[in-house]
Write an enzyme that holds these catalytic residues in place. Structure first.
Site, PDB file in Angstrom:
ATOM      1  N   GLU A 169       0.529  44.205  38.686  1.00 38.66           N
ATOM      2  CA  GLU A 169       0.839  44.069  37.261  1.00 38.66           C
ATOM      3  C   GLU A 169       1.543  42.774  36.905  1.00 38.66           C
ATOM      4  O   GLU A 169       1.596  42.388  35.720  1.00 38.66           O
ATOM      5  CB  GLU A 169       1.694  45.265  36.803  1.00 38.66           C
ATOM      6  N   CYS A 187       3.469  50.015  45.097  1.00 37.74           N
ATOM      7  CA  CYS A 187       4.697  49.781  45.853  1.00 37.74           C
ATOM      8  C   CYS A 187       5.342  51.118  46.258  1.00 37.74           C
ATOM      9  O   CYS A 187       4.771  51.849  47.054  1.00 37.74           O
ATOM     10  CB  CYS A 187       5.652  48.894  45.050  1.00 37.74           C
ATOM     11  N   TYR A 188       6.476  51.485  45.692  1.00 35.69           N
ATOM     12  CA  TYR A 188       7.086  52.777  46.015  1.00 35.69           C
ATOM     13  C   TYR A 188       6.097  53.912  45.750  1.00 35.69           C
ATOM     14  O   TYR A 188       6.056  54.894  46.499  1.00 35.69           O
ATOM     15  CB  TYR A 188       8.357  52.979  45.186  1.00 35.69           C
ATOM     16  N   LYS A 244       4.643  44.951  21.377  1.00 42.94           N
ATOM     17  CA  LYS A 244       4.704  43.852  20.408  1.00 42.94           C
ATOM     18  C   LYS A 244       3.384  43.093  20.305  1.00 42.94           C
ATOM     19  O   LYS A 244       2.936  42.763  19.206  1.00 42.94           O
ATOM     20  CB  LYS A 244       5.836  42.903  20.793  1.00 42.94           C
TER      21      LYS A 244
END
Length: 519
Positions: free
Chosen positions: A180, A90-91, A375
């Site tokens: 992602e 993206c950016y 986690k």
């Protein structure tokens, strides 16, 4: 300088450069899911600093700014001369185009959400076996209109003529969409093709390799010394304790303080799991009366948190002082904690949030064996270490425990009532096979009474609120769409089995605007 290691380990990590994206952590996690170690670094990092890290690859995250805005984040342009494989998202893709001589245009029309993308040819990031038309998740206003010299356009959308581009000779790639996120089907495969094909990395980051490295590091740090660990009943401190015990055995002593504010039967589960099953030396302190006495008449949630935290410290200190020669404190700090605090490793500590803030007179060297893990990786390590599922898959639990799920004054009767209702919620979630899909599910006891009818009699009982959320990292969360039949069963059991409850409600607030916990 050219850096091209055969595989990515902690010595050659994939560096995720954070340009202010909400998804930077998610990108790093997706790289880990490809069994390649990753770390997040700020966009202010210099090319020399990147070279010193000897990364296997670099990924530029997205970001909220436009490359046309003065002061928008940039990367040191010398990074492109290092020969390190780069993927821009993206950016990050727009920045690559802008810095290498392409053109990023303000078209006046953006793309947000699910978007149809057309693949003109597979290149490195796409597979020829997949459809040329595929959905992707977009979130952009500017668009790359002209690629830099030497780059090939491999995909486009109606508003993004350059939805993917690559320069395979320089090993620089860019995608306008977000591979992602779960909303991009096949997005993980795109990331893996960059890592495996584009960067030539091997999937060598595994639970077993982490445990071996961590055990060696713990032994080197502690040597012949003694360590203490404050067990909270949660998965993070439990896995940290099990890992340190594997490394140094009897040199570790764990301290478990039962505040009386634990989930039902949790205290005994911790004792059984560590003292009996794992064979770890454990000091168990039943301090419920002390906590309830300290909370008499206290209503304000912040005051409750402060009282519970400070009393925990005092009791932990009393128990830790029983361990002669203990110079090391083991804590279950995770990688998101490190990222959010922005702090580096410190050899000596005076306070730390995982045990509520250790008092100044206690001078321990900190042992944080999980500080590089997310986690889900912690759970995998716990499973590999042989911890029982009821510990490994336990839902997150706030430090003050039921003290912040009982709204208003906390009493033994209220805590016992809530613990029973909470146990029913969690048991039904497990029975429905949703325990691993739900981030947290629990009961709350608000300071409310309502009129009801039970049998032929009028009641004036208490309300229980069920809270269940889905999340990736607890930074944002959505209320879980539990089946009506499951909610009905929970409600029926709570009202029938928990004396004093005559009404059950379900919280359908997401985070934001709400929080996961009520206090």
């Amino acid at each position: 300088m050219s850096i091209a290691p055969d595989g990515a380990s902690r010595d050659h990590p994939v560096l995720v450069v954070d340009f202010g994206a909400q998804y930077a952590q998610l990108i790093a996690r997706r790289v880990r899911e490809a069994h390649i170690y990753s770390e997040i670094v700020p966009h202010s990092i210099s090319a020399d600093e990147i070279a010193d890290r000897q990364p296997g690859a670099v990924i530029f995250s997205g970001g909220p700014k436009s490359v046309h805005v003065e002061g928008s984040p940039r990367i040191d342009p010398d990074v492109y001369r290092l020969g390190i494989p780069i993927l821009g998202i993206c950016y990050g893709a727009q920045l690559i185009a802008a810095q290498l001589g392409g053109e990023v245009s303000r078209t006046g029309v953006g793309e947000y959400g699910r978007t149809a993308m057309s693949v003109s040819h597979p290149g490195t990031l796409f597979s020829p076996d997949e459809d040329t038309e595929r959905p992707v998740w977009m979130s952009h206003f500017d668009s790359i209109s002209t690629p830099p010299d030497g780059f090939v356009v491999t995909a486009s959308t109606p508003q993004a003529p350059v939805a993917a581009l690559e320069n395979p000779d320089q090993r620089i790639f860019g995608v306008q969409f977000h591979p992602e996120v779960a909303h991009t089907p096949g997005g993980q495969a795109v990331l893996e093709r960059f890592l495996y094909r584009g960067a030539g990395l091997a999937p060598s980051w595994t639970t077993e390799s982490f445990i071996d490295e961590a055990v060696a590091a713990i032994r080197a740090q502690i040597g012949d010394g003694r360590a203490v660990c404050g067990l909270s009943g949660g998965v993070d401190s439990a896995v940290a304790a099990a890992l340190v015990h594997r490394a140094v055995g009897h040199q570790l002593t764990c301290v478990f303080v039962d505040t009386g504010l634990m989930r039902q039967d949790e205290g005994q589960q911790v004792i059984d799991a560590f003292r009996r099953s794992q064979g770890i030396e454990l000091i168990a302190v039943d301090a419920a009366d002390r906590f309830f006495d300290a909370l008499v008449g206290v209503i304000d949630p912040e005051e409750k948190r402060k009282i519970i935290g400070e009393l925990f410290i005092r009791i932990f200190e009393e128990a830790a002082n029983q361990v002669d020669g203990a110079a090391y404190l083991v804590q279950g700090t995770l990688y998101p904690d490190v990222i959010e605090s922005g702090s580096d490793s410190a050899a000596k500590i005076k306070s730390h949030h995982n045990v509520g803030g250790i008092p100044e007179e206690m001078d321990f060297e900190l042992v944080e064996p999980l500080r590089d893990l997310f986690k889900d990786e912690v759970r995998a390590v716990g499973h590999e270490l042989g911890l029982p599922d009821e510990i490994v898959w336990r839902h997150p639990f706030p430090g003050p425990g039921l003290g912040v799920r009982v709204i208003g004054e906390v009493t033994p009767d209220k805590a016992a009532l809530l613990a029973k209702a909470d146990a029913i919620v969690r048991a039904e979630i497990t029975a429905a096979g949703l325990e691993r899909e739900i981030w947290q599910a629990f009961a709350v006891l608000p300071d409310i009474r309502t009129v009801g009818v039970m049998g032929d009699e009028r009641t004036y009982g208490q309300v229980v609120v069920i809270r269940a959320v889905t999340s990736e990292d607890a930074m944002t969360a959505d209320w879980a769409r539990l089946p009506y039949e499951l909610l009905e069963k929970m409600s029926s059991r709570i009202i029938n089995e928990v004396d004093g409850i005559n009404r059950v409600a379900y919280d359908i607030t997401s985070k934001p605007p709400g929080t996961i916990e009520w206090e």
